[in-house]
Design a protein around this motif. Structure first.
Motif, PDB file in Angstrom:
ATOM      1  N   HIS A 123       0.828  -1.208   0.000  1.00  0.00           N
ATOM      2  CA  HIS A 123       0.000   0.000   0.000  1.00  0.00           C
ATOM      3  C   HIS A 123       0.867   1.265   0.000  1.00  0.00           C
ATOM      4  O   HIS A 123       0.527   2.241  -0.674  1.00  0.00           O
ATOM      5  CB  HIS A 123      -0.967  -0.001   1.180  1.00  0.00           C
ATOM      6  N   ALA A 124       1.972   1.252   0.728  1.00  0.00           N
ATOM      7  CA  ALA A 124       2.872   2.411   0.760  1.00  0.00           C
ATOM      8  C   ALA A 124       3.482   2.647  -0.626  1.00  0.00           C
ATOM      9  O   ALA A 124       3.561   3.796  -1.092  1.00  0.00           O
ATOM     10  CB  ALA A 124       3.965   2.218   1.796  1.00  0.00           C
ATOM     11  N   CYS A 125       3.888   1.578  -1.299  1.00  0.00           N
ATOM     12  CA  CYS A 125       4.451   1.711  -2.647  1.00  0.00           C
ATOM     13  C   CYS A 125       3.397   2.227  -3.620  1.00  0.00           C
ATOM     14  O   CYS A 125       3.677   3.100  -4.451  1.00  0.00           O
ATOM     15  CB  CYS A 125       5.005   0.380  -3.134  1.00  0.00           C
ATOM     16  N   LEU A 126       2.184   1.694  -3.514  1.00  0.00           N
ATOM     17  CA  LEU A 126       1.109   2.137  -4.397  1.00  0.00           C
ATOM     18  C   LEU A 126       0.738   3.591  -4.120  1.00  0.00           C
ATOM     19  O   LEU A 126       0.466   4.352  -5.054  1.00  0.00           O
ATOM     20  CB  LEU A 126      -0.106   1.224  -4.259  1.00  0.00           C
ATOM     21  N   ASP A 127       0.754   3.988  -2.857  1.00  0.00           N
ATOM     22  CA  ASP A 127       0.482   5.388  -2.513  1.00  0.00           C
ATOM     23  C   ASP A 127       1.512   6.309  -3.163  1.00  0.00           C
ATOM     24  O   ASP A 127       1.169   7.347  -3.734  1.00  0.00           O
ATOM     25  CB  ASP A 127       0.492   5.600  -1.001  1.00  0.00           C
ATOM     26  N   GLU A 128       2.766   5.908  -3.071  1.00  0.00           N
ATOM     27  CA  GLU A 128       3.835   6.703  -3.667  1.00  0.00           C
ATOM     28  C   GLU A 128       3.670   6.765  -5.186  1.00  0.00           C
ATOM     29  O   GLU A 128       3.789   7.838  -5.791  1.00  0.00           O
ATOM     30  CB  GLU A 128       5.201   6.104  -3.321  1.00  0.00           C
ATOM     31  N   ALA A 129       3.371   5.637  -5.803  1.00  0.00           N
ATOM     32  CA  ALA A 129       3.197   5.598  -7.260  1.00  0.00           C
ATOM     33  C   ALA A 129       2.002   6.435  -7.698  1.00  0.00           C
ATOM     34  O   ALA A 129       2.048   7.113  -8.727  1.00  0.00           O
ATOM     35  CB  ALA A 129       3.038   4.151  -7.729  1.00  0.00           C
ATOM     36  N   CYS A 130       0.932   6.400  -6.918  1.00  0.00           N
ATOM     37  CA  CYS A 130      -0.273   7.158  -7.261  1.00  0.00           C
ATOM     38  C   CYS A 130      -0.070   8.662  -7.127  1.00  0.00           C
ATOM     39  O   CYS A 130      -0.840   9.441  -7.685  1.00  0.00           O
ATOM     40  CB  CYS A 130      -1.447   6.715  -6.395  1.00  0.00           C
ATOM     41  N   SER A 131       0.951   9.075  -6.394  1.00  0.00           N
ATOM     42  CA  SER A 131       1.187  10.507  -6.205  1.00  0.00           C
ATOM     43  C   SER A 131       2.313  11.038  -7.095  1.00  0.00           C
ATOM     44  O   SER A 131       2.656  12.215  -6.993  1.00  0.00           O
ATOM     45  CB  SER A 131       1.505  10.801  -4.739  1.00  0.00           C
ATOM     46  N   CYS A 132       2.852  10.201  -7.970  1.00  0.00           N
ATOM     47  CA  CYS A 132       3.955  10.660  -8.824  1.00  0.00           C
ATOM     48  C   CYS A 132       3.425  11.455 -10.017  1.00  0.00           C
ATOM     49  O   CYS A 132       2.221  11.498 -10.282  1.00  0.00           O
ATOM     50  CB  CYS A 132       4.799   9.480  -9.272  1.00  0.00           C
ATOM     51  N   ASN A 133       4.326  12.080 -10.753  1.00  0.00           N
ATOM     52  CA  ASN A 133       3.961  12.917 -11.893  1.00  0.00           C
ATOM     53  C   ASN A 133       3.718  12.135 -13.179  1.00  0.00           C
ATOM     54  O   ASN A 133       3.245  12.717 -14.153  1.00  0.00           O
ATOM     55  CB  ASN A 133       5.055  13.962 -12.147  1.00  0.00           C
ATOM     56  N   ASP A 134       4.056  10.860 -13.209  1.00  0.00           N
ATOM     57  CA  ASP A 134       3.917  10.055 -14.424  1.00  0.00           C
ATOM     58  C   ASP A 134       2.497   9.487 -14.521  1.00  0.00           C
ATOM     59  O   ASP A 134       2.108   8.647 -13.708  1.00  0.00           O
ATOM     60  CB  ASP A 134       4.937   8.919 -14.383  1.00  0.00           C
ATOM     61  N   PRO A 135       1.715   9.912 -15.507  1.00  0.00           N
ATOM     62  CA  PRO A 135       0.325   9.435 -15.606  1.00  0.00           C
ATOM     63  C   PRO A 135       0.229   7.925 -15.842  1.00  0.00           C
ATOM     64  O   PRO A 135      -0.699   7.289 -15.348  1.00  0.00           O
ATOM     65  CB  PRO A 135      -0.268  10.221 -16.775  1.00  0.00           C
ATOM     66  N   ALA A 136       1.177   7.342 -16.566  1.00  0.00           N
ATOM     67  CA  ALA A 136       1.144   5.894 -16.810  1.00  0.00           C
ATOM     68  C   ALA A 136       1.347   5.124 -15.503  1.00  0.00           C
ATOM     69  O   ALA A 136       0.644   4.149 -15.232  1.00  0.00           O
ATOM     70  CB  ALA A 136       2.206   5.501 -17.835  1.00  0.00           C
ATOM     71  N   LEU A 137       2.291   5.578 -14.691  1.00  0.00           N
ATOM     72  CA  LEU A 137       2.541   4.926 -13.407  1.00  0.00           C
ATOM     73  C   LEU A 137       1.360   5.127 -12.464  1.00  0.00           C
ATOM     74  O   LEU A 137       0.937   4.185 -11.781  1.00  0.00           O
ATOM     75  CB  LEU A 137       3.830   5.460 -12.775  1.00  0.00           C
ATOM     76  N   ARG A 138       0.800   6.323 -12.431  1.00  0.00           N
ATOM     77  CA  ARG A 138      -0.370   6.570 -11.579  1.00  0.00           C
ATOM     78  C   ARG A 138      -1.534   5.660 -11.959  1.00  0.00           C
ATOM     79  O   ARG A 138      -2.169   5.057 -11.092  1.00  0.00           O
ATOM     80  CB  ARG A 138      -0.823   8.035 -11.695  1.00  0.00           C
ATOM     81  N   ASP A 139      -1.809   5.533 -13.251  1.00  0.00           N
ATOM     82  CA  ASP A 139      -2.911   4.701 -13.722  1.00  0.00           C
ATOM     83  C   ASP A 139      -2.668   3.235 -13.374  1.00  0.00           C
ATOM     84  O   ASP A 139      -3.560   2.531 -12.890  1.00  0.00           O
ATOM     85  CB  ASP A 139      -3.088   4.874 -15.232  1.00  0.00           C
ATOM     86  N   TYR A 140      -1.457   2.772 -13.596  1.00  0.00           N
ATOM     87  CA  TYR A 140      -1.095   1.386 -13.299  1.00  0.00           C
ATOM     88  C   TYR A 140      -1.275   1.106 -11.803  1.00  0.00           C
ATOM     89  O   TYR A 140      -1.880   0.110 -11.411  1.00  0.00           O
ATOM     90  CB  TYR A 140       0.363   1.162 -13.724  1.00  0.00           C
ATOM     91  N   ALA A 141      -0.775   2.016 -10.979  1.00  0.00           N
ATOM     92  CA  ALA A 141      -0.874   1.840  -9.524  1.00  0.00           C
ATOM     93  C   ALA A 141      -2.327   1.888  -9.053  1.00  0.00           C
ATOM     94  O   ALA A 141      -2.709   1.131  -8.149  1.00  0.00           O
ATOM     95  CB  ALA A 141      -0.046   2.916  -8.817  1.00  0.00           C
ATOM     96  N   GLN A 142      -3.142   2.750  -9.653  1.00  0.00           N
ATOM     97  CA  GLN A 142      -4.556   2.819  -9.281  1.00  0.00           C
ATOM     98  C   GLN A 142      -5.245   1.475  -9.547  1.00  0.00           C
ATOM     99  O   GLN A 142      -6.042   1.012  -8.734  1.00  0.00           O
ATOM    100  CB  GLN A 142      -5.279   3.927 -10.080  1.00  0.00           C
ATOM    101  N   ARG A 143      -4.940   0.879 -10.702  1.00  0.00           N
ATOM    102  CA  ARG A 143      -5.557  -0.414 -11.020  1.00  0.00           C
ATOM    103  C   ARG A 143      -5.104  -1.508 -10.052  1.00  0.00           C
ATOM    104  O   ARG A 143      -5.914  -2.333  -9.628  1.00  0.00           O
ATOM    105  CB  ARG A 143      -5.265  -0.800 -12.464  1.00  0.00           C
ATOM    106  N   LEU A 144      -3.835  -1.498  -9.679  1.00  0.00           N
ATOM    107  CA  LEU A 144      -3.358  -2.476  -8.705  1.00  0.00           C
ATOM    108  C   LEU A 144      -3.997  -2.230  -7.337  1.00  0.00           C
ATOM    109  O   LEU A 144      -4.361  -3.176  -6.635  1.00  0.00           O
ATOM    110  CB  LEU A 144      -1.835  -2.436  -8.586  1.00  0.00           C
ATOM    111  N   ARG A 145      -4.131  -0.974  -6.962  1.00  0.00           N
ATOM    112  CA  ARG A 145      -4.761  -0.630  -5.678  1.00  0.00           C
ATOM    113  C   ARG A 145      -6.207  -1.139  -5.642  1.00  0.00           C
ATOM    114  O   ARG A 145      -6.658  -1.671  -4.632  1.00  0.00           O
ATOM    115  CB  ARG A 145      -4.728   0.876  -5.487  1.00  0.00           C
TER     116      ARG A 145
END
Length: 80
Positions: free
Chosen positions: A53-75
């Motif tokens: 969850h901590a890793c996904l939180d960090e990924a969801c708050s980054c500036n990269d839209p692809a990483l944010r979208d990917y992390a949201q789906r995993l979350r």
């Protein structure tokens, strides 16, 4: 000369809504976060939900839209 590698993508639809992310999906997160200089322990992602969850939180708050979208789906998969 090396060819550019395509970015990993999470499946458009989860095979089973109650299914948590699989190894390949965690590896995709590790790879994408690695592009931003963040090291991720895939083994720990699979067995330590607080770390995941901590890793996904960090990924969801980054500036990269692809990483944010990917992390949201995993979350969403973890929450199911």
């Amino acid at each position: 000369m090396s060819a550019a590698r395509p970015l990993p993508s999470a499946p458009d639809a989860a095979p089973d809504a109650d299914c948590s992310p699989g190894l390949a999906e965690w590896i995709g997160l590790k790879w994408l976060m690695g592009l931003w200089g963040r090291r991720v322990d895939v083994g720990r992602l699979q067995c330590d939900s607080a770390y995941a969850h901590a890793c996904l939180d960090e990924a969801c708050s980054c500036n990269d839209p692809a990483l944010r979208d990917y992390a949201q789906r995993l979350r969403q998969r973890l929450a199911a």
